[in-house]
Design a protein around this motif. Structure first.
Motif, PDB file in Angstrom:
ATOM      1  N   ASP A  66       0.854  -1.197   0.000  1.00  0.00           N
ATOM      2  CA  ASP A  66       0.000   0.000   0.000  1.00  0.00           C
ATOM      3  C   ASP A  66       0.884   1.239   0.000  1.00  0.00           C
ATOM      4  O   ASP A  66       1.326   1.700   1.047  1.00  0.00           O
ATOM      5  CB  ASP A  66      -0.905  -0.001   1.242  1.00  0.00           C
TER       6      ASP A  66
ATOM      7  N   SER B 172      -2.607  -0.449  -4.055  1.00  0.00           N
ATOM      8  CA  SER B 172      -3.481  -0.707  -2.907  1.00  0.00           C
ATOM      9  C   SER B 172      -3.667  -2.214  -2.777  1.00  0.00           C
ATOM     10  O   SER B 172      -4.067  -2.880  -3.734  1.00  0.00           O
ATOM     11  CB  SER B 172      -4.827  -0.013  -3.125  1.00  0.00           C
ATOM     12  N   GLY B 173      -3.345  -2.754  -1.627  1.00  0.00           N
ATOM     13  CA  GLY B 173      -3.483  -4.193  -1.415  1.00  0.00           C
ATOM     14  C   GLY B 173      -2.675  -5.008  -2.415  1.00  0.00           C
ATOM     15  O   GLY B 173      -3.074  -6.096  -2.814  1.00  0.00           O
ATOM     16  N   GLY B 174      -1.527  -4.471  -2.846  1.00  0.00           N
ATOM     17  CA  GLY B 174      -0.637  -5.192  -3.750  1.00  0.00           C
ATOM     18  C   GLY B 174      -0.992  -5.064  -5.220  1.00  0.00           C
ATOM     19  O   GLY B 174      -0.350  -5.669  -6.072  1.00  0.00           O
ATOM     20  N   ARG B 175      -2.012  -4.263  -5.543  1.00  0.00           N
ATOM     21  CA  ARG B 175      -2.401  -4.103  -6.945  1.00  0.00           C
ATOM     22  C   ARG B 175      -2.395  -2.634  -7.354  1.00  0.00           C
ATOM     23  O   ARG B 175      -2.750  -1.760  -6.549  1.00  0.00           O
ATOM     24  CB  ARG B 175      -3.796  -4.695  -7.174  1.00  0.00           C
TER      25      ARG B 175
ATOM     26  N   VAL C 221      -3.770   0.653  -8.881  1.00  0.00           N
ATOM     27  CA  VAL C 221      -5.113   1.212  -9.017  1.00  0.00           C
ATOM     28  C   VAL C 221      -5.294   1.752 -10.433  1.00  0.00           C
ATOM     29  O   VAL C 221      -4.475   2.527 -10.913  1.00  0.00           O
ATOM     30  CB  VAL C 221      -5.322   2.344  -7.984  1.00  0.00           C
TER      31      VAL C 221
ATOM     32  N   ASP D  95     -15.115  -0.017  -8.892  1.00  0.00           N
ATOM     33  CA  ASP D  95     -14.263   1.133  -8.573  1.00  0.00           C
ATOM     34  C   ASP D  95     -15.152   2.319  -8.237  1.00  0.00           C
ATOM     35  O   ASP D  95     -15.590   3.044  -9.122  1.00  0.00           O
ATOM     36  CB  ASP D  95     -13.358   1.474  -9.762  1.00  0.00           C
TER      37      ASP D  95
ATOM     38  N   SER E 214     -11.647  -0.361  -4.782  1.00  0.00           N
ATOM     39  CA  SER E 214     -10.774  -0.304  -5.956  1.00  0.00           C
ATOM     40  C   SER E 214     -10.577  -1.716  -6.479  1.00  0.00           C
ATOM     41  O   SER E 214     -10.176  -2.613  -5.726  1.00  0.00           O
ATOM     42  CB  SER E 214      -9.424   0.315  -5.565  1.00  0.00           C
TER      43      SER E 214
ATOM     44  N   ARG F 197     -12.219  -4.425  -4.382  1.00  0.00           N
ATOM     45  CA  ARG F 197     -11.837  -4.645  -2.982  1.00  0.00           C
ATOM     46  C   ARG F 197     -11.857  -3.339  -2.188  1.00  0.00           C
ATOM     47  O   ARG F 197     -11.494  -2.286  -2.727  1.00  0.00           O
ATOM     48  CB  ARG F 197     -10.438  -5.276  -2.917  1.00  0.00           C
TER      49      ARG F 197
ATOM     50  N   VAL G  94     -10.486  -0.575   0.155  1.00  0.00           N
ATOM     51  CA  VAL G  94      -9.135  -0.074   0.433  1.00  0.00           C
ATOM     52  C   VAL G  94      -8.952   0.075   1.954  1.00  0.00           C
ATOM     53  O   VAL G  94      -9.781   0.690   2.624  1.00  0.00           O
ATOM     54  CB  VAL G  94      -8.925   1.288  -0.260  1.00  0.00           C
TER      55      VAL G  94
ATOM     56  N   GLY H 239      -5.110  -0.288   3.656  1.00  0.00           N
ATOM     57  CA  GLY H 239      -3.816   0.365   3.732  1.00  0.00           C
ATOM     58  C   GLY H 239      -3.310   0.435   5.150  1.00  0.00           C
ATOM     59  O   GLY H 239      -3.529  -0.472   5.959  1.00  0.00           O
ATOM     60  N   LYS H 240      -2.630   1.536   5.471  1.00  0.00           N
ATOM     61  CA  LYS H 240      -2.020   1.715   6.795  1.00  0.00           C
ATOM     62  C   LYS H 240      -3.099   1.690   7.883  1.00  0.00           C
ATOM     63  O   LYS H 240      -2.914   1.127   8.937  1.00  0.00           O
ATOM     64  CB  LYS H 240      -1.296   3.055   6.804  1.00  0.00           C
TER      65      LYS H 240
ATOM     66  N   THR I 186      -7.947   8.175  -7.053  1.00  0.00           N
ATOM     67  CA  THR I 186      -8.237   6.747  -7.250  1.00  0.00           C
ATOM     68  C   THR I 186      -9.045   6.443  -8.501  1.00  0.00           C
ATOM     69  O   THR I 186      -9.356   5.293  -8.760  1.00  0.00           O
ATOM     70  CB  THR I 186      -9.002   6.137  -6.039  1.00  0.00           C
TER      71      THR I 186
END
Lengths: 281, 281
Positions: free
Chosen positions: A120, A136-139, A141, B120, B136, B139, B141, B143-144, B220
């Motif tokens: 991320d 985001s989440g390894g993909r 955007v 999206d 996105s 899924r 989002v 992140g942190k 995004t």
């Protein structure tokens, strides 16, 4: 497995052949012709000489349209809606992975640079323009088009010369209009790298980029923001941005790490990695 | 399969039992006690009476910490770092899917509301606070932490009363500080719904929410932005926001559709859907 990588820019093209994104090998560069067919001929000749490759990653200046494989709007009129992906497919007969230059650069930093192991994060480049890629989440955007974060709306700094309207032809004083290399040059009549560290220019630059960092943080919650490009390679600027972002966010949330990219050619590295994923098994 | 859904808010809790996110069935509501143990006892009693359920979706006010299952910082001190997920797990002995209220609401609109088929999009709610969930590539989002888009930095409207500093206790005039329900009430000394359509209040409100739409679009690249909550249920406001966003983006990119959510209880719908995914097969 030999793979190809292209970084297609508005002023120059970079091509490389390799298998490891961390070391794209020797890089060929040539000017972007006004005529896309001329540039395509140079690209195809390069891969004829250095190939064959199993797949090619194409990291292109944007905006791009993934569905049609075109660069859409660009001041270089003959390149508008030129089917660059199809031109490569027809010439090379291998799969072409098509990405924006900045999304490919983000991916390059993810596989071989400063964002390894981070799922991320956001890669931003500040140069002639401002753009970025979001993971985001390894993909990466994409969405409706792809991120265009250079056009974030920013607040003007109170010490901003009121006569300066910003250089973005669409928005005037959006992020790119206020903080890109051309914005600095037009405002101060000097290129960024020649301005001393204590110049007001850097206070303003940090103010705008810190706003971008806060906005990026509250929208996608990245763990890391990488700030690259010609303007951001000033080391003192990163500290100023971190301090200003902390002031702006005022303790509301824990900010992402703000750091520099690690790779000299993140776009090519990302293009090689994407080629590896597109290649037939 | 019977599933449970909880929408945990700072002032009230909603509970429901059902299997179809599109129709959560009868909703039980009770005030959020100052003492979390009292509220948990009410929740457990509800599910004892209406269960057993195979899993529960918990859509909680935030900020939340997914790792520990806690609400982190809230003005309700006894709720700070209260392990709400663990309390439910211990009491119910079923899997608990833990999400923010706004991410769950986004998910609810995705599975049963206005964002069906859209991978999206962004759901924003404008009420006592401003928050949102981002989907996105299909899924949510995280992140942190999770998105906190209520704290986007916005430009003040030129007609903004200079004496109005904004109501966000952290940032003053961030998005939430300028455009939440309490911001409208404090600025105009009237609740939003009592202000006539041609009042300057709506010009300013549209200006701030349109900035948020543009910033969300460039970060995004959503296909759709849903604007819900008490303030945004004024139909005329949506048209004003669309017009202002179009003016701000100035033709640079094609804006996402800006529309209203479809569900009365999107948070509960999302919580039910998330419970369905967490339930043992």
């Amino acid at each position: 497995m030999k793979l190809g990588a292209i970084e297609a820019g508005g002023t120059k093209f970079l091509c490389a052949v390799g298998s490891d994104p961390a070391s794209p090998g020797e890089i060929r560069r040539f000017d972007t012709s006004h005529n896309p067919l001329e540039t395509m001929a140079e690209v195809l000749a390069y891969f004829e000489q250095h190939g064959p490759v199993s797949a090619v990653g194409l990291a292109s200046f944007g905006p791009i349209d993934y569905a049609s494989g075109c660069i859409t709007s660009t001041p270089k009129i003959p390149w508008q809606n030129f089917p660059i992906r199809a031109a490569l497919e027809r010439g090379l007969h291998v799969p072409i992975a098509f990405e924006t230059d900045v999304a490919a650069a983000a991916y390059g930093e993810h596989v071989a640079g400063a964002a390894q192991g981070c799922q991320d994060f956001i890669y931003v480049t500040v140069g002639t323009g401002i753009g970025g890629g979001v993971m985001s989440g390894g993909r990466l955007v994409r969405g409706k088009m792809h991120p265009e974060m250079g056009h974030l709306l920013v607040r003007r700094h109170p010490q901003e010369p009121p006569s300066f309207k910003g250089v973005c032809p669409f928005h005037g004083d959006c992020l790119e209009g206020m903080a890109s290399g051309p914005a600095m040059r037009e405002r101060w009549s000097l290129p960024a790298e020649s301005l001393p560290e204590d110049h007001l220019a850097w206070t303003l630059e940090a103010y705008y980029l810190a706003q971008a960092c806060v906005d990026l943080a509250v929208v996608t919650s990245p763990k890391l923001i990488l700030l690259g490009g010609g303007v951001c390679c000033q080391a003192h600027l990163l500290d100023k941005i971190r301090a200003e972002a902390a002031r702006l966010v005022a303790g509301y949330l824990s900010l992402p790490e703000i750091a520099s990219p690690a790779l000299a050619y993140p776009g090519l590295a990302g293009a090689l990695a994407l080629a590896g994923e597109a290649a037939p098994r």
